[in-house]
Design an enzyme around this catalytic site. Structure first.
Site, mmCIF file in Angstrom:
data_model
loop_
_atom_site.group_PDB
_atom_site.id
_atom_site.type_symbol
_atom_site.label_atom_id
_atom_site.label_comp_id
_atom_site.label_asym_id
_atom_site.label_seq_id
_atom_site.Cartn_x
_atom_site.Cartn_y
_atom_site.Cartn_z
ATOM 1 N N TRP A 1 0.849 -1.153 0.018
ATOM 2 C CA TRP A 1 -0.051 0.121 -0.063
ATOM 3 C C TRP A 1 0.754 1.283 0.062
ATOM 4 O O TRP A 1 0.537 2.470 -0.473
ATOM 5 C CB TRP A 1 -1.079 0.048 0.933
ATOM 6 C CG TRP A 1 -2.193 -0.930 0.702
ATOM 7 C CD1 TRP A 1 -2.241 -2.111 1.205
ATOM 8 C CD2 TRP A 1 -3.316 -0.839 -0.230
ATOM 9 N NE1 TRP A 1 -3.297 -2.689 0.633
ATOM 10 C CE2 TRP A 1 -3.909 -1.985 -0.074
ATOM 11 C CE3 TRP A 1 -3.734 0.332 -0.911
ATOM 12 C CZ2 TRP A 1 -5.062 -1.862 -1.075
ATOM 13 C CZ3 TRP A 1 -4.730 0.302 -1.730
ATOM 14 C CH2 TRP A 1 -5.467 -1.028 -1.797
ATOM 15 N N ASP B 1 -1.635 6.833 6.510
ATOM 16 C CA ASP B 1 -2.618 6.110 6.134
ATOM 17 C C ASP B 1 -3.095 4.895 7.218
ATOM 18 O O ASP B 1 -2.104 4.037 7.375
ATOM 19 C CB ASP B 1 -2.427 5.031 4.802
ATOM 20 C CG ASP B 1 -3.490 4.093 4.396
ATOM 21 O OD1 ASP B 1 -4.526 4.324 5.117
ATOM 22 O OD2 ASP B 1 -3.264 3.797 3.113
ATOM 23 N N LYS C 1 -13.186 -0.960 6.992
ATOM 24 C CA LYS C 1 -12.488 -1.878 7.876
ATOM 25 C C LYS C 1 -13.011 -1.926 9.472
ATOM 26 O O LYS C 1 -13.609 -2.834 10.089
ATOM 27 C CB LYS C 1 -11.057 -1.853 7.745
ATOM 28 C CG LYS C 1 -10.721 -2.451 6.307
ATOM 29 C CD LYS C 1 -9.259 -1.802 5.933
ATOM 30 C CE LYS C 1 -9.028 -1.659 4.442
ATOM 31 N NZ LYS C 1 -8.913 -3.206 4.128
#
Lengths: 354, 354
Positions: free
Chosen positions: A101, A167, A191
């Site tokens: 990511w 993030d 999430k």
């Protein structure tokens, strides 16, 4: 729920949240309207979005000089919006490379500005978080706090002289964080915060000045800040679900949830570490409590285990396409019973059951 | 529903859609998971998104050389994505100016490229659609098919030699359209397609070549086309709701819905045109069937009417902040009983009831 869902996201939601959403689906608080039908300019919806922000501020202790934005497009749109809005002085962004990511964030930034890796755990095959002292004179330093694929997490905040952008998609609200140590925190909601379709951005107010004059309105943080995320139609139902999730966290007690997350992850790691069949590759001090990858040493055996687990109502344990093996995501809504059931099924498989 | 909701969007949804969503909220098709919890990489969700596209292709008769994308960020993000992806040859876009939303689209495009108004109904205070012959050598011509604020609609497709891009946010699927006459059609879902948080883009395949090399992944149409809208987590629940709405349209019969929309709008216009108190300002041939603005001649009386209507369970009739007065949005899900109730309440108010 009749199954335990270990998906990395969209992921399991608390049953009380789903029941509440179900009960209000046709008639929200006696309005005769579904939340799905509420105008975003209505008093009813304004109350929902204000309450969502207020709960977030309370649970994360967000200081007043940070703005809370409810956007769309996932972390992936943030990979463009961040450099477009913030890399406007030196047109350069530094990254700590912790795997998939962080690389995606960097690749998107490269479409607009210059990027630079200031630390990387690539040599360790991303099984740890770099501990290098960071020096940066870029417009900001970007980190991926919890690495969903690799199963690693930062445990301390890097010290730098430039703004720090993080993030937090897969670990927001799973543990306490000191917001004041960051300049931007962003996270997809699917999430730990609710459902797919909403992206939380917490941004220090003074950074809003960096946005250049010429940039489309949706892409500007200052547009959303000025209009309290109501410049255009926001993802109303996702925001409502986040409100329900935050109310559930508050009811349970944030500390209780944090403690449960710690215990659940610890018991799964304890099992994996003593197992002679299954193992987790991550350096102990950098292990994620949210995403726990593990494998046998054979692809075929991994596949057999996944089928065995599914027959025992444990679903979405397959690792990410790019890494294979298994991955158990233990977000806030995963009950202890789910982790216990997983460990029991791991044991039975290890003992030879198929 | 206990009220009739005339909101311009998010807007009324069909009751059978809400009931189905409610019944499946905790357990989707026996999976033990909510649709809100489904991984976007799961077979169950892949089936949902494929079925949604297939129903759209069937109902709108979308030719094979068009791609169907499910994005986020509303029409407002499209105002940036369109010029970023498509205005890459001459870096110039032409607009037909029909009021508020066409101006917003143009202002955002101006942040990136040169814009030009090739026809405008400004002189007519946007009470009609321009009929000028259009000449354009720009990268594309942009039109707003149905103007939600002004209550106007195009009724024929402008003939031009450049690609035609049309914002269909407030009228998609309310009437048949010939997709092959357009190059891009886009629409927010929160009016006729489902819930806020999903944006439909129908784009001619050859235009995907225009995207420049350097542009962040979320902002590229080709990213979403290549990955069938699954490059990153899409707004899964909004896509599911759109599937339910499309199934409902198919069950009712698209022709039946189109005919009902015509009749409902015609009866409200017929009342307004004979009324000595209420009136609609739009040129008869350009009147929208989706959004019908009307006023008395006094602001205070408008306010009294809105309160009177609300006491009779008719909600969200307030006109847009920028124009005032009233507006009745009659999207597909508005039942004839709602329009009849509105006309009855208008009559009673006109006869002096308060």
């Amino acid at each position: 729920m009749t199954v335990f869902n270990f998906s990395a996201g969209p992921a399991v939601l608390p049953v009380p949240v789903l029941l509440k959403a179900q009960s209000e689906l046709l008639n929200y608080q006696g309005s005769g309207q579904s939340v799905l039908e509420l105008s975003h300019r209505s008093g009813l919806f304004e109350h929902i979005i204000e309450e969502t922000e207020s709960l977030l501020r309370e649970l994360l202790q967000i200081p007043d000089h940070y703005r809370v934005l409810f956007l769309q497009g996932g972390a992936t749109l943030q990979f463009s919006m961040l450099p477009l809005n913030l890399a406007t002085v030196r047109q350069r962004v530094d990254f700590i490379d912790t795997g998939s990511w962080s690389q995606k964030a960097m690749q998107d930034a490269e479409a607009f500005i210059q990027t630079n890796i200031v630390a990387s755990s690539k040599a360790d095959r991303y099984r740890s978080i770099p501990t290098d002292t960071i020096r940066s004179d870029a417009d900001y330093l970007h980190i991926t706090w919890n690495n969903t694929l690799e199963g690693t997490t930062f445990t301390s905040v890097p010290t730098v002289d430039v703004p720090l952008v993080a993030d937090f998609s897969s670990s927001i609200l799973s543990e306490p964080i000191d917001v004041s140590q960051f300049d931007v925190i962003y996270a997809g909601a699917q999430k730990n915060l609710g459902s797919a379709g909403m992206t939380l951005v917490i941004i220090k107010e003074d950074l809003l000045q960096r946005t250049p004059d010429r940039l489309g309105s949706y892409l500007r943080y200052d547009t959303h800040a000025t209009h309290h995320s109501l410049y255009n139609t926001p993802p109303t139902y996702s925001i409502y679900l986040t409100k329900l999730v935050l109310e559930w966290i508050k009811e349970q007690g944030f500390d209780t949830i944090v403690e449960r997350n710690r215990k659940q992850a610890a018991s799964l790691y304890a099992y994996l570490d003593q197992s002679t069949l299954f193992s987790n590759p991550v350096a102990i001090q950098d292990r994620s409590r949210m995403n726990i990858p593990f494998t046998t040493s054979e692809t075929e055996l991994d596949e057999q285990f996944l089928q065995f687990a599914e027959r025992h109502q444990l679903v979405n344990l397959k690792g990410h396409r790019s890494v294979g093996g298994m991955r158990a995501s233990l977000y806030n809504a995963m009950p202890t019973a789910g982790v216990d059931a997983l460990i029991a099924v791991l044991e039975r498989f290890e003992q030879g059951e198929r």
